[in-house]
Write an enzyme that holds these catalytic residues in place. Structure first.
Site, PDB file in Angstrom:
ATOM      1  N   GLY A 215       0.824  -1.200   0.000  1.00  0.00           N
ATOM      2  CA  GLY A 215       0.000   0.000   0.000  1.00  0.00           C
ATOM      3  C   GLY A 215       0.858   1.249   0.000  1.00  0.00           C
ATOM      4  O   GLY A 215       1.982   1.264  -0.522  1.00  0.00           O
ATOM      5  N   SER A 216       0.352   2.294   0.610  1.00  0.00           N
ATOM      6  CA  SER A 216       1.029   3.587   0.600  1.00  0.00           C
ATOM      7  C   SER A 216       2.230   3.598   1.537  1.00  0.00           C
ATOM      8  O   SER A 216       2.337   2.772   2.460  1.00  0.00           O
ATOM      9  CB  SER A 216       0.051   4.688   1.028  1.00  0.00           C
ATOM     10  OG  SER A 216      -0.282   4.537   2.400  1.00  0.00           O
ATOM     11  N   ALA A 218       2.785   5.905   3.748  1.00  0.00           N
ATOM     12  CA  ALA A 218       2.264   6.265   5.071  1.00  0.00           C
ATOM     13  C   ALA A 218       1.687   5.052   5.784  1.00  0.00           C
ATOM     14  O   ALA A 218       1.919   4.844   6.981  1.00  0.00           O
ATOM     15  CB  ALA A 218       1.213   7.363   4.938  1.00  0.00           C
ATOM     16  N   GLY A 220       2.454   1.868   5.250  1.00  0.00           N
ATOM     17  CA  GLY A 220       3.536   0.958   5.590  1.00  0.00           C
ATOM     18  C   GLY A 220       4.306   1.417   6.817  1.00  0.00           C
ATOM     19  O   GLY A 220       4.666   0.613   7.680  1.00  0.00           O
ATOM     20  N   GLU A 237       5.668  -3.419   0.619  1.00  0.00           N
ATOM     21  CA  GLU A 237       5.663  -3.032  -0.798  1.00  0.00           C
ATOM     22  C   GLU A 237       4.891  -1.737  -0.892  1.00  0.00           C
ATOM     23  O   GLU A 237       3.666  -1.719  -0.740  1.00  0.00           O
ATOM     24  CB  GLU A 237       5.020  -4.106  -1.681  1.00  0.00           C
ATOM     25  CG  GLU A 237       5.094  -3.731  -3.154  1.00  0.00           C
ATOM     26  CD  GLU A 237       4.314  -4.657  -4.066  1.00  0.00           C
ATOM     27  OE1 GLU A 237       3.794  -4.156  -5.097  1.00  0.00           O
ATOM     28  OE2 GLU A 237       4.196  -5.844  -3.751  1.00  0.00           O
ATOM     29  N   GLU A 373       4.255  10.478  -6.085  1.00  0.00           N
ATOM     30  CA  GLU A 373       3.448   9.475  -6.767  1.00  0.00           C
ATOM     31  C   GLU A 373       2.066  10.072  -7.034  1.00  0.00           C
ATOM     32  O   GLU A 373       1.343  10.422  -6.101  1.00  0.00           O
ATOM     33  CB  GLU A 373       3.322   8.219  -5.907  1.00  0.00           C
ATOM     34  CG  GLU A 373       2.550   7.103  -6.573  1.00  0.00           C
ATOM     35  CD  GLU A 373       2.518   5.834  -5.734  1.00  0.00           C
ATOM     36  OE1 GLU A 373       2.623   4.735  -6.306  1.00  0.00           O
ATOM     37  OE2 GLU A 373       2.398   5.944  -4.499  1.00  0.00           O
TER      38      GLU A 373
END
Length: 473
Positions: A215-216, A218, A220, A237, A373
């Site tokens: 995911g993002s 933030a 993670g 990831e 991103e």
């Protein structure tokens, strides 16, 4: 009282699914004890051959025509990808699962060492972690889930799968299909959780022996922070700001433009490995930009259930607002939009989540659309004068997931790939995680490996066996 999780359709912004979210009490009293007990039995009572058969049966069930049709339809309903493409995700998920099955014997085999030592038996075994938590996203839910779920189960773990609230049916469908394939109850459980506090508490529980998060950045970092007092493995990831580079020796610029556009805006640009910035040699820049503009203008944007649609809605009104803000900022800093306002007006009037693809030139390279991103259908194109300048700009990023080089000189393309700081480098293609290759990110794109034979390592722990035969002493 159980918390309620509501899924809002990206197509029309209306509620479509309601789920009861799990509480920490329910996790402690039911989910985690069941997972731990099931894991012990799963590891003890099944061989790798047994587990492979169950996974193969799951794949067979998932790819039956009617089932695949229903699963694909649910993807479109929940996250808005055009229905022309959703069956491909199911097929690709099956391919990944079968590929991991094919690597299982090699990846999980005992490794014998020092075989010349008489009277001793020494070897290494790959043991399951125990109970594993896999947190997976909405943008490619089946693909991202298969990356971890298959090796985790084959290694002998039990697994808790936590889907995005946007795609809850994916978790439920996978659990149901695995049970039909013969997986014992409790080995795989779906955990619907909409409250960050509950998820953070789950990560701290001793029963959870490893966490895989996709995911993002933030998100993670939040998982990593929740586990800060523990020594369990955490796989992350995360995001990407992937670059493409078009060299002057490309033989067919139009075909390359088509490749780049597809790599940038497929899935409405909502992919961690989408091309988010394109560097083009000055010698072919103008011609390449012209081809990209023509390709993008021909895209079909609209109702994702229409078979002609190539671009559907973004996942939410918030996401669409963020993409528009990046475009507006870039324009305010000097960028020029090549797709006129109103070109995709018919689609954009369907709902605020629809954003037509945009191509930007003359971009300030400090703009968010270049540095961050975007996760949307935007293609900034930047002129460079040499390979060295292109590589320098590609590497000037906080992310390092993938990068792509288009060139007729394959040897030079490979040389440039060696200089690029990214987990995967493509030459003359993009945005294709091959299950035979390791999928890994550098820098803020994360840590850990999925896919390939190395994708099993996170879900196992090595045990050394040192056995002395006293009869030969």
């Amino acid at each position: 009282m159980m918390p309620t999780i509501t899924t809002v359709s990206p197509i029309d912004s209306k509620p479509i699914i309601t789920r009861e979210g799990v509480t920490i009490e329910d996790l402690d009293n039911r989910v985690l004890p069941k997972a731990a007990s099931a894991q012990r039995e799963w590891q003890k009572n099944t061989t790798l051959a047994d587990r492979k058969k169950i996974v193969e049966k799951f794949v067979e069930l998932m790819t039956q025509e009617e089932t695949m049709k229903n699963l694909a339809k649910e993807i479109t309903e929940q996250m808005g990808r055009p229905s022309a493409y959703t069956p491909v995700e199911i097929k690709t998920a099956a391919l990944r699962a079968n590929t991991m099955v094919g690597y299982a014997d090699e990846a999980l085999a005992r490794v014998r060492v020092d075989e010349q030592a008489k009277g001793f038996n020494k070897y290494l075994s790959s043991e399951p972690l125990g109970v594993v938590l896999i947190i997976f996203p909405w943008n490619y839910p089946y693909l991202c889930l298969m990356n971890g779920l298959i090796p985790a189960l084959l290694a002998g773990n039990s697994v808790l799968i936590k889907p995005s609230p946007q795609t809850p049916k994916v978790a439920d469908s996978v659990v149901d299909l695995f049970h039909k394939a013969g997986l014992p109850q409790g080995v795989l459980q779906a955990v619907h959780c909409g409250e960050p506090e509950v998820l953070e508490q789950l990560v701290t529980r001793k029963t959870v022996a490893g966490v895989s998060f996709t995911g993002s950045v933030a998100g993670g970092l939040a998982v990593q922070k929740a586990a800060v007092g523990r020594t369990i493995p955490i796989a992350l990831e995360l995001g990407g700001n992937d670059a493409g580079y078009v060299r002057s020796d490309v033989a067919d610029l139009k075909a390359t433009a088509e490749d780049v556009v597809d790599g940038a805006i497929f899935n409405t640009g909502q992919s961690c490995c989408s091309i988010e910035r394109v560097y083009v040699d000055a010698k072919v820049y103008d011609e390449f930009v012209k081809h990209v503009e023509q390709v993008v203008k021909a895209y079909k944007v609209g109702d994702p259930f229409s078979p002609e649609t190539q671009i559907g809605p973004l996942i939410s009104e918030k996401a669409a607002k963020s993409v528009r803000a990046q475009i507006d900022q870039a324009v305010a800093q000097g960028a020029k939009k090549l797709i006129p306002d109103g070109h995709f007006a018919t689609a954009e009037k369907l709902n605020p989540t629809f954003v037509g693809p945009q191509v930007l030139v003359d971009v300030n390279e400090q703009s968010d659309v270049v540095r961050q991103e975007t996760f949307g259908p935007v293609i900034p194109i930047i002129k460079v004068s040499s390979d060295e300048e292109a590589v320098e700009k590609i590497n000037d990023s906080d992310f390092g997931l993938t990068a792509a080089v288009w060139t007729s000189d394959l040897a030079r393309g490979e040389e440039l790939g060696n200089q690029i700081d990214a987990g995967t480098v493509f030459v003359n293609r993009a945005d294709y995680p091959d299950p035979h290759l390791a999928w890994t990110g550098y820098k803020n794109s994360g840590r850990g490996v999925s896919l390939s034979k190395f994708g099993f390592e996170f879900y196992t722990k090595l045990k050394s066996h040192h056995i002395k035969d006293l009869t030969k002493a």
